[in-house]
Every structure is written in structure tokens, then in C-alpha cells.
Design a protein around this motif. Structure first.
Motif, PDB file in Angstrom:
ATOM      1  N   SER A 118       1.495   3.352 -14.181  1.00  0.00           N
ATOM      2  CA  SER A 118       1.676   3.472 -12.256  1.00  0.00           C
ATOM      3  C   SER A 118       2.025   4.444 -13.161  1.00  0.00           C
ATOM      4  CB  SER A 118       2.466   2.341 -12.424  1.00  0.00           C
ATOM      5  OG  SER A 118       2.147   1.328 -12.399  1.00  0.00           O
ATOM      6  N   THR A 119       2.216   5.500 -11.581  1.00  0.00           N
ATOM      7  CA  THR A 119       2.553   6.448 -10.441  1.00  0.00           C
ATOM      8  C   THR A 119       3.685   6.082  -9.988  1.00  0.00           C
ATOM      9  OG1 THR A 119       0.990   6.661  -9.469  1.00  0.00           O
ATOM     10  CG2 THR A 119       0.641   7.825 -11.564  1.00  0.00           C
ATOM     11  N   GLY A 120       4.443   5.150  -9.216  1.00  0.00           N
ATOM     12  CA  GLY A 120       4.854   4.676  -8.017  1.00  0.00           C
ATOM     13  C   GLY A 120       4.891   3.469  -8.344  1.00  0.00           C
ATOM     14  N   PHE A 121       5.977   2.980  -7.027  1.00  0.00           N
ATOM     15  CA  PHE A 121       5.746   1.992  -6.629  1.00  0.00           C
ATOM     16  C   PHE A 121       5.559   1.164  -5.456  1.00  0.00           C
ATOM     17  CE2 PHE A 121       9.308  -1.006  -5.045  1.00  0.00           C
ATOM     18  CZ  PHE A 121       9.712  -2.216  -5.393  1.00  0.00           C
ATOM     19  N   THR A 122       4.834   0.195  -5.147  1.00  0.00           N
ATOM     20  CA  THR A 122       4.694  -0.423  -3.820  1.00  0.00           C
ATOM     21  C   THR A 122       4.678  -2.098  -3.339  1.00  0.00           C
ATOM     22  OG1 THR A 122       2.779  -1.703  -4.247  1.00  0.00           O
ATOM     23  CG2 THR A 122       2.622   1.139  -3.912  1.00  0.00           C
ATOM     24  N   SER A 123       5.285  -2.532  -2.946  1.00  0.00           N
ATOM     25  CA  SER A 123       5.859  -3.882  -2.832  1.00  0.00           C
ATOM     26  C   SER A 123       5.139  -4.951  -1.836  1.00  0.00           C
ATOM     27  CB  SER A 123       7.136  -3.784  -2.083  1.00  0.00           C
ATOM     28  OG  SER A 123       8.233  -5.152  -2.579  1.00  0.00           O
ATOM     29  N   ILE A 124       5.495  -5.859  -1.584  1.00  0.00           N
ATOM     30  CA  ILE A 124       4.854  -6.503  -0.552  1.00  0.00           C
ATOM     31  C   ILE A 124       6.249  -7.463  -0.326  1.00  0.00           C
ATOM     32  CG2 ILE A 124       2.330  -6.914  -1.083  1.00  0.00           C
ATOM     33  CD1 ILE A 124       2.628  -9.598  -2.534  1.00  0.00           C
ATOM     34  N   ALA A 125       7.356  -7.039  -0.688  1.00  0.00           N
ATOM     35  CA  ALA A 125       8.942  -8.158  -0.349  1.00  0.00           C
ATOM     36  C   ALA A 125       9.482  -7.299   0.548  1.00  0.00           C
ATOM     37  CB  ALA A 125       8.841  -8.721  -1.142  1.00  0.00           C
TER      38      ALA A 125
ATOM     39  N   ILE B 253       0.631  -1.538  -0.224  1.00  0.00           N
ATOM     40  CA  ILE B 253       0.345  -0.275   0.143  1.00  0.00           C
ATOM     41  C   ILE B 253       0.762   1.273   0.627  1.00  0.00           C
ATOM     42  CG2 ILE B 253      -1.923   1.642   1.657  1.00  0.00           C
ATOM     43  CD1 ILE B 253      -2.672  -1.444   2.595  1.00  0.00           C
ATOM     44  N   ASP B 254       2.266   1.164   1.083  1.00  0.00           N
ATOM     45  CA  ASP B 254       2.686   2.188   1.056  1.00  0.00           C
ATOM     46  C   ASP B 254       3.526   2.763  -0.038  1.00  0.00           C
ATOM     47  OD1 ASP B 254       4.195   4.261   1.844  1.00  0.00           O
ATOM     48  OD2 ASP B 254       6.136   3.091   3.382  1.00  0.00           O
ATOM     49  N   MET B 255       3.366   3.666  -1.047  1.00  0.00           N
ATOM     50  CA  MET B 255       3.605   3.953  -2.164  1.00  0.00           C
ATOM     51  C   MET B 255       4.990   5.494  -2.229  1.00  0.00           C
ATOM     52  SD  MET B 255       1.893   5.037  -5.767  1.00  0.00           S
ATOM     53  CE  MET B 255       0.957   3.893  -6.236  1.00  0.00           C
ATOM     54  N   ALA B 256       6.011   5.102  -3.194  1.00  0.00           N
ATOM     55  CA  ALA B 256       6.747   6.337  -3.105  1.00  0.00           C
ATOM     56  C   ALA B 256       6.922   6.590  -4.667  1.00  0.00           C
ATOM     57  CB  ALA B 256       8.539   5.192  -3.739  1.00  0.00           C
ATOM     58  N   THR B 257       6.336   7.624  -4.945  1.00  0.00           N
ATOM     59  CA  THR B 257       6.386   8.410  -5.940  1.00  0.00           C
ATOM     60  C   THR B 257       7.086   9.274  -6.959  1.00  0.00           C
ATOM     61  OG1 THR B 257       3.556   9.234  -5.491  1.00  0.00           O
ATOM     62  CG2 THR B 257       4.514  10.475  -7.155  1.00  0.00           C
ATOM     63  N   PHE B 258       7.222   8.745  -8.360  1.00  0.00           N
ATOM     64  CA  PHE B 258       7.806   8.903  -9.248  1.00  0.00           C
ATOM     65  C   PHE B 258       7.666  10.302 -10.130  1.00  0.00           C
ATOM     66  CE2 PHE B 258       8.547   4.705  -9.666  1.00  0.00           C
ATOM     67  CZ  PHE B 258       9.104   4.189  -8.820  1.00  0.00           C
ATOM     68  N   THR B 259       9.256  10.626  -9.738  1.00  0.00           N
ATOM     69  CA  THR B 259       8.214  12.427 -11.346  1.00  0.00           C
ATOM     70  C   THR B 259       9.523  12.290 -12.318  1.00  0.00           C
ATOM     71  OG1 THR B 259       7.653  13.350  -9.137  1.00  0.00           O
ATOM     72  CG2 THR B 259       8.053  14.914 -11.165  1.00  0.00           C
ATOM     73  N   ILE B 260       9.442  13.054 -12.868  1.00  0.00           N
ATOM     74  CA  ILE B 260      10.073  12.744 -14.495  1.00  0.00           C
ATOM     75  C   ILE B 260      10.439  13.955 -14.512  1.00  0.00           C
ATOM     76  CG2 ILE B 260      10.580  12.380 -17.227  1.00  0.00           C
ATOM     77  CD1 ILE B 260      10.110   9.340 -16.472  1.00  0.00           C
ATOM     78  N   VAL B 261      11.610  15.265 -15.365  1.00  0.00           N
ATOM     79  CA  VAL B 261      11.505  16.126 -15.418  1.00  0.00           C
ATOM     80  C   VAL B 261      12.119  16.490 -16.288  1.00  0.00           C
ATOM     81  CG1 VAL B 261      11.058  17.532 -13.527  1.00  0.00           C
ATOM     82  CG2 VAL B 261      13.227  16.989 -14.214  1.00  0.00           C
ATOM     83  N   ASP B 262      11.923  17.394 -16.958  1.00  0.00           N
ATOM     84  CA  ASP B 262      13.141  17.064 -18.862  1.00  0.00           C
ATOM     85  C   ASP B 262      14.570  18.482 -18.281  1.00  0.00           C
ATOM     86  OD1 ASP B 262      12.473  19.962 -19.031  1.00  0.00           O
ATOM     87  OD2 ASP B 262      10.701  19.623 -20.667  1.00  0.00           O
ATOM     88  N   ALA B 263      15.136  18.555 -19.245  1.00  0.00           N
ATOM     89  CA  ALA B 263      16.682  19.380 -18.692  1.00  0.00           C
ATOM     90  C   ALA B 263      15.929  20.870 -18.132  1.00  0.00           C
ATOM     91  CB  ALA B 263      17.505  19.643 -19.965  1.00  0.00           C
ATOM     92  N   GLN B 264      14.300  21.235 -18.941  1.00  0.00           N
ATOM     93  CA  GLN B 264      14.542  22.605 -18.201  1.00  0.00           C
ATOM     94  C   GLN B 264      12.988  22.728 -17.070  1.00  0.00           C
ATOM     95  OE1 GLN B 264      14.127  21.440 -21.678  1.00  0.00           O
ATOM     96  NE2 GLN B 264      16.080  22.885 -22.213  1.00  0.00           N
ATOM     97  N   GLY B 265      13.538  21.502 -15.968  1.00  0.00           N
ATOM     98  CA  GLY B 265      12.437  21.223 -15.228  1.00  0.00           C
ATOM     99  C   GLY B 265      11.349  20.988 -15.684  1.00  0.00           C
TER     100      GLY B 265
END
Length: 367
Positions: free
Chosen positions: A85-92, A46-58
Motif C-alpha cells: 500500500s502507498t496510501g489510504f482510502t476508505s468507504i466509511a 477511490i480518493d487516496m491520501a498518499t504517505f511518505t516516510i523520510v529518514d533524519a537526513q530527509g
């Protein structure tokens, strides 16, 4: 003439510049970076780490408009997270590393995430019971069998298939449950008065007609996240005594509760000619040959038992075949123990299951 040509080229260049305004071109190689809002999560799914991608200009690339073109890839396995998907969850528990992908181009860096504390949520190895509701007469049923055979290692390692056939009396795969066949009884136990074949029933919790391997894997993962194993299962004996097949099993609780244990005898490699099969040899696998009683599909108060945390109980199941089973059949046979538990809504579901081949034993399996 030169002045006219120069003016024309200037107009073309200006038009090209105007036509590109407002578009979001793919960034040049090496200019995208990925970040994550936290580098440690709980292994609860359930607990999620959310990713963000930006280009060179931010400029943020991980927007709603771009979601169909954005993926995240596990560096170690090379596998992508599910689409959208916007992030990562795990049960391991473990350390995981990801790169971002936009329009086929990877980010210039990666991020690492540590998932921990799985034992706080689940002590024992969890298997999802997949009741495959099919029939040898069903032209579409082989595709479900093929999909189940195609599960990846993790999904296959956390599931046990029980092929419950919808057949008429006299058919070698017919198993009576109440007044009907086993597959029809499963639909009735789920509150469905009409049956659609093929269907998978997951833990007596949900039904799905999807024969997509991805969809089946998602169902398995959903059950593992929503219903962690509250018990472990050990099978101390699957042995023949005369014409009787006896199965002895132990159940140990990691969480106090009321449970019910049942058993099925299943077999691989059973030959039946005249039906629809997913192989040319007319061999059927995971076929349920016998069940332990009328509590097979649901918790029963008259057969249930209470267990305190870390308490253990043993139950024995006896199957009468009338005559001694042949060695060739016994070599194909295994016992599946299923433990029912009521969920928060008071509905009976399979909380865990385990399988052991004839003549062998199975110890408790931990995460």
C-alpha cells in the motif's frame, strides 16, 4: 610493530567504510517521520491520501526499492494496511491515524486523515452476496468454508453466504435450476462451461477459487467500492401459512433504476453424514434449500420493476414444501432477498441483499 599494527587497523577501517557505501541501512530509532499529501478524503474508496516516510537526513524511504519492507499501521486498531500500500482510502466516515513502519521500526510521529461524505455515494448498508459453489463430495471444499468462517467482523458484516451445492437428484441439498443443479447453473450463468470446486461467485459479477481469507476480504471490498448499494431492503415477514413459507419484502431505491428481486430460503446446521465437512459434527451451514424462480441468478425483464429515487415497492415470495416443515427445521431457516441491477455494461449483478430469520423482521439498514 606498533606502526605496522596501526596501519593494518587503518586499512580494515577503510575497507569497512568502503563496503558500506551505497547501502541503505535501517535508520536509528526515532529518526523516521511520516507525512501525508492530504488530510481529508472522500469516503468513496477511490480518493487516496498518499504517505511518505523520510529518514533524519530527509532521504525518502517510501521508494519502489523499499516497498516490500514498508507498511502503514492503523493506530486505533493495530492493523496494517495491505502489503505494498502507498496510501489510504476508505468507504466509511471517520478519523483515522497511521504510523509508518520500515524494517520493523515505526516512525516517530503519526498522521491523521478524515474520511467524509459516505452518504453521497451510498445510503443503505451494503451486503455482498457470496454464492459458495461446493459439494458434499468435494474433498477441498471445506477449506473454503473455513476461510469464510474466518472473515473479520467488517467483511462478515458486509456479506451473506449462500451455499449452492453441486449434488445429484435425491441428495437432500439438491436444488434444481433449469436442467441442472444450483451450483452448476451458477457457473453457466457466469458464462463458464466447466466448473472448479470450490469457487466463490461474488454478486454474480466475478468468480474466484481462492480460499484465502485475505483474498475473499479483498473481493468483498472490491464489490463494495465498485458497486455501492443503490437500494435498501426491508423484510416484513418470514412466516408459515399452512405448508407454505411466505416472505414479504420491500425494496427502496436511493438511485433511480430498473431492478429485479429474488429470494432464497437457506438453513444452518443441516446434518449430512458421508460428505466432506469442515467440522466433526457433519453440519452444513448457509445451505440453499429453495429459490424463488428462474431469475435467481440474473435480472429478468418480465419480473423487473422501475423505481424512482426514494420510491419503494413490495414483493411477496411463496415456497411450497408439500408438507408442513418441522419446527426444528424452521428454527434453522432464514430468507435472503437479493436485488439484481444491470451495471454500466448492461450485465446483471446483485446490487444488494439482506437476510432475516424465520418469524422475525428486518428494517432498512443505513450506513
Amino acid at each position: 610493530m606498533r606502526k605496522i599494527l596501526s596501519a593494518a587497523l587503518a586499512i580494515v577501517a577503510a575497507f569497512a567504510l568502503i563496503s558500506c557505501e551505497g547501502q541503505d541501512p535501517t535508520p536509528a530509532p526515532g529518526t523516521m517521520t511520516i507525512s501525508v499529501d492530504k488530510t481529508q478524503i472522500e469516503s468513496d474508496g477511490i480518493d487516496m491520501a498518499t504517505f511518505t516516510i523520510v529518514d533524519a537526513q530527509g532521504n525518502v524511504i517510501t521508494t519502489e526499492e523499499n516497498k516490500a519492507s514498508v507498511y502503514f499501521k492503523d493506530v486505533k486498531t493495530g492493523k496494517r494496511l495491505p502489503r505494498y500500500s502507498t496510501g489510504f482510502t476508505s468507504i466509511a466516515d471517520g478519523e483515522f491515524e497511521f504510523v509508518g513502519i520500515f524494517n520493523g521500526q515505526e516512525t516517530s510521529n503519526s498522521v491523521k486523515i478524515t474520511s467524509a461524505n459516505r452518504a453521497s455515494y451510498e445510503v443503505y448498508h451494503r451486503n455482498v452476496a457470496i454464492f459458495k459453489l461446493t459439494g458434499t463430495w468435494c474433498t477441498n471444499c471445506p477449506r473454503m468454508t473455513t476461510a469464510l468462517h474466518s472473515l473479520d467482523e467488517d467483511a462478515a458484516d458486509h456479506s451473506i453466504v449462500l451455499a449452492c451445492h453441486s449434488e445429484a437428484q435425491g441428495h437432500p441439498f439438491y436444488v434444481q435450476y433449469g436442467t441442472t443443479d444450483l451450483a452448476s447453473a451458477a457457473f453457466l450463468a457466469m458464462g463458464e462451461t466447466s466448473a472448479a470446486y470450490p469457487t466463490n461467485c461474488y454478486d454474480m459479477s466475478s468468480l474466484s477459487t481462492s480460499s484465502s481469507t485475505i483474498a475473499i476480504s479483498d473481493e468483498i471490498m472490491t464489490r463494495r467500492v465498485e458497486a455501492p448499494a443503490a437500494v435498501g431492503i426491508a423484510i416484513s415477514s418470514v412466516a408459515l401459512e399452512g405448508s407454505s413459507l411466505k416472505v414479504k419484502a420491500k425494496v427502496k431505491a436511493s438511485a433511480a433504476g430498473t431492478y429485479d428481486a429474488v429470494c432464497a430460503i437457506v438453513a444452518d446446521g443441516l446434518y449430512y453424514e458421508g460428505g466432506y465437512c469442515d467440522n466433526e459434527e457433519n453440519l452444513y451451514n448457509d445451505v440453499v434449500l429453495a429459490i424463488s424462480g428462474d431469475n435467481f441468478f440474473s435480472y429478468r425483464s418480465n419480473t423487473s420493476f422501475d423505481l424512482a429515487k426514494d420510491a419503494e415497492m413490495e414483493r411477496e415470495f411463496t415456497f411450497e414444501f408439500g408438507e408442513t416443515p418441522s419446527k426444528s427445521l424452521l428454527d434453522k431457516v432464514s430468507a435472503v432477498i437479493l436485488v439484481h441491477k444491470k451495471n454500466a455494461a448492461g450485465k446483471s449483478e446483485v446490487n444488494n441483499c439482506a437476510e432475516c430469520a424465520f418469524g422475525e423482521t428486518l428494517d432498512y439498514r443505513f450506513n
